[in-house]
Design a protein around this motif. Sequence first.
Motif, PDB file in Angstrom:
ATOM      1  N   TYR A 155     117.441  78.116 -14.607  1.00 26.75           N
ATOM      2  CA  TYR A 155     116.754  78.189 -13.247  1.00 26.75           C
ATOM      3  C   TYR A 155     118.009  77.758 -12.293  1.00 26.75           C
ATOM      4  O   TYR A 155     117.911  78.388 -11.195  1.00 26.75           O
ATOM      5  CB  TYR A 155     115.879  77.154 -13.430  1.00 26.75           C
ATOM      6  N   TYR A 168     116.045  92.142 -11.781  1.00 31.09           N
ATOM      7  CA  TYR A 168     115.428  91.996 -10.282  1.00 31.09           C
ATOM      8  C   TYR A 168     116.508  91.284  -9.467  1.00 31.09           C
ATOM      9  O   TYR A 168     116.915  91.320  -8.619  1.00 31.09           O
ATOM     10  CB  TYR A 168     114.313  91.162 -10.258  1.00 31.09           C
ATOM     11  N   ASN A 194     109.541  82.815 -14.849  1.00 25.10           N
ATOM     12  CA  ASN A 194     108.661  81.757 -15.282  1.00 25.10           C
ATOM     13  C   ASN A 194     107.831  82.451 -16.393  1.00 25.10           C
ATOM     14  O   ASN A 194     107.333  81.761 -17.313  1.00 25.10           O
ATOM     15  CB  ASN A 194     107.932  81.670 -13.955  1.00 25.10           C
ATOM     16  N   ILE A 195     107.673  83.777 -16.176  1.00 21.82           N
ATOM     17  CA  ILE A 195     106.759  84.417 -17.656  1.00 21.82           C
ATOM     18  C   ILE A 195     107.543  84.118 -18.605  1.00 21.82           C
ATOM     19  O   ILE A 195     106.752  83.895 -19.789  1.00 21.82           O
ATOM     20  CB  ILE A 195     106.297  85.884 -16.989  1.00 21.82           C
ATOM     21  N   SER A 235     113.818  90.068 -15.268  1.00 21.42           N
ATOM     22  CA  SER A 235     114.358  88.921 -14.622  1.00 21.42           C
ATOM     23  C   SER A 235     115.862  89.151 -14.024  1.00 21.42           C
ATOM     24  O   SER A 235     116.071  89.186 -12.634  1.00 21.42           O
ATOM     25  CB  SER A 235     114.312  87.502 -15.042  1.00 21.42           C
ATOM     26  N   ASN A 271     112.596  86.754  -5.474  1.00 20.30           N
ATOM     27  CA  ASN A 271     111.074  86.259  -5.789  1.00 20.30           C
ATOM     28  C   ASN A 271     110.462  86.940  -7.219  1.00 20.30           C
ATOM     29  O   ASN A 271     109.965  86.107  -7.744  1.00 20.30           O
ATOM     30  CB  ASN A 271     110.154  86.357  -4.565  1.00 20.30           C
ATOM     31  N   LEU A 272     110.850  88.404  -7.243  1.00 26.35           N
ATOM     32  CA  LEU A 272     110.314  88.846  -8.461  1.00 26.35           C
ATOM     33  C   LEU A 272     111.175  88.260  -9.500  1.00 26.35           C
ATOM     34  O   LEU A 272     110.764  88.064 -10.698  1.00 26.35           O
ATOM     35  CB  LEU A 272     110.487  90.214  -8.002  1.00 26.35           C
ATOM     36  N   SER A 273     112.485  88.159  -9.397  1.00 26.81           N
ATOM     37  CA  SER A 273     113.161  87.406 -10.489  1.00 26.81           C
ATOM     38  C   SER A 273     112.762  86.293 -11.130  1.00 26.81           C
ATOM     39  O   SER A 273     112.691  86.052 -12.345  1.00 26.81           O
ATOM     40  CB  SER A 273     114.777  87.504 -10.237  1.00 26.81           C
ATOM     41  N   ARG A 274     112.541  85.405 -10.116  1.00 27.00           N
ATOM     42  CA  ARG A 274     112.262  84.083 -10.769  1.00 27.00           C
ATOM     43  C   ARG A 274     110.572  84.138 -11.364  1.00 27.00           C
ATOM     44  O   ARG A 274     110.488  83.224 -12.270  1.00 27.00           O
ATOM     45  CB  ARG A 274     112.086  82.957  -9.217  1.00 27.00           C
ATOM     46  N   LYS A 275     109.797  84.932 -10.711  1.00 25.87           N
ATOM     47  CA  LYS A 275     108.649  85.147 -11.188  1.00 25.87           C
ATOM     48  C   LYS A 275     108.775  85.648 -12.645  1.00 25.87           C
ATOM     49  O   LYS A 275     108.020  85.271 -13.580  1.00 25.87           O
ATOM     50  CB  LYS A 275     107.751  86.187 -10.387  1.00 25.87           C
ATOM     51  N   GLU A 276     109.631  86.593 -12.826  1.00 21.09           N
ATOM     52  CA  GLU A 276     109.525  87.225 -14.271  1.00 21.09           C
ATOM     53  C   GLU A 276     110.249  86.041 -15.319  1.00 21.09           C
ATOM     54  O   GLU A 276     110.063  85.974 -16.426  1.00 21.09           O
ATOM     55  CB  GLU A 276     110.714  88.080 -14.586  1.00 21.09           C
ATOM     56  N   HIS A 300     110.550  90.044 -20.364  1.00 23.03           N
ATOM     57  CA  HIS A 300     110.628  89.336 -19.072  1.00 23.03           C
ATOM     58  C   HIS A 300     111.998  88.853 -18.570  1.00 23.03           C
ATOM     59  O   HIS A 300     112.443  88.742 -17.429  1.00 23.03           O
ATOM     60  CB  HIS A 300     109.439  88.518 -18.971  1.00 23.03           C
TER      61      HIS A 300
END
Length: 317
Positions: free
Chosen positions: A217, A142, A156-157, A139, A149-154, A135
């Motif tokens: 982050y 992306y 986080n995972i 990230s 947005n998808l990069s931050r989601k990945e 992930h």
Amino acid sequence: MGIKKNIIIGRTVLVLLGLALITFCSGCVEKNIFAANLGSKVSAADEINTSASLINSAETRIMSVRQDVESSTYSNAKINLNASETDFEEALKILNNASSDYEEEIQDIETYKTLAEGGLDRVHSLESLITAMEHSDKSMAYAYSKEFNLSRKELNIANEALNESAASSISAKEKVFTIDPESVPIEQKSSIILLRNDLEASETMHSELRQMMSGMYPYMDGYVCLSNGIEYGDAEEWGKAADEFGKASDKFSESQKILETLKDSEYSEVSVTAIEICGILTQAQKDLPHIEAGCRYMEKGRYYQANAEFNNVSYYY
């Protein structure tokens, strides 16, 4: 005048700590010679020997996982971990059903049960670590395509998986540390000590990896601001561009403060990654004030001063 520059974003590198291969087969018990004497005592020698062999097989596969991950062959690493999990589970099943009238065998059964249970925790820790790496890679992919947005989601995972990996590693340590190296046969003592040392090192490694993740982050936030600034500059919205470059500088500074402490890590995998990312951040911190100042001058129509500032920017990106 547009500002068209690219930035190289450092890839988050998560590492796999190689755990010692435990050669327990050397301590397998031999069948008591008195068992053949129609005897009345029950021996679990066969069960212990079979379990020790299964545990050795699982440990051998775990050792190969490091090479798989270093070469980014995650699918092969998962296959090896699944096989190790099966071996540990089979060993545990045999040991749970084993019984003996010999005190030494009873102690061996408990020791091997603990090692199998700790082995399962280590398998789960490595599985979560691989998930974190996958992930993290997504990230960064992306981020390159500016799908932030998808990069931050990945991200986080990846962070959640890393926390799970650390928790499983701690659980393994708690189990293995219940085994007193002085209580096992002399030929097993060094292996137990080595495993204990590796699990302690793994705990330190996970702590540093989570610290590195916390630094990623603000790094990601800074990259978002930098990308926005470049877009505003290309559109000649100089005031907005300057604001974004200023924010990027602040975020990069925040990230660098976290990652700088990892440059002297005793683990080269952590220290090298921290050094590489901090190198990018150091150069960005030198360039961004010039870019921001150049945009401010452009906003006021002072093109000569703007060009002077832009000419101070490196071509590092």
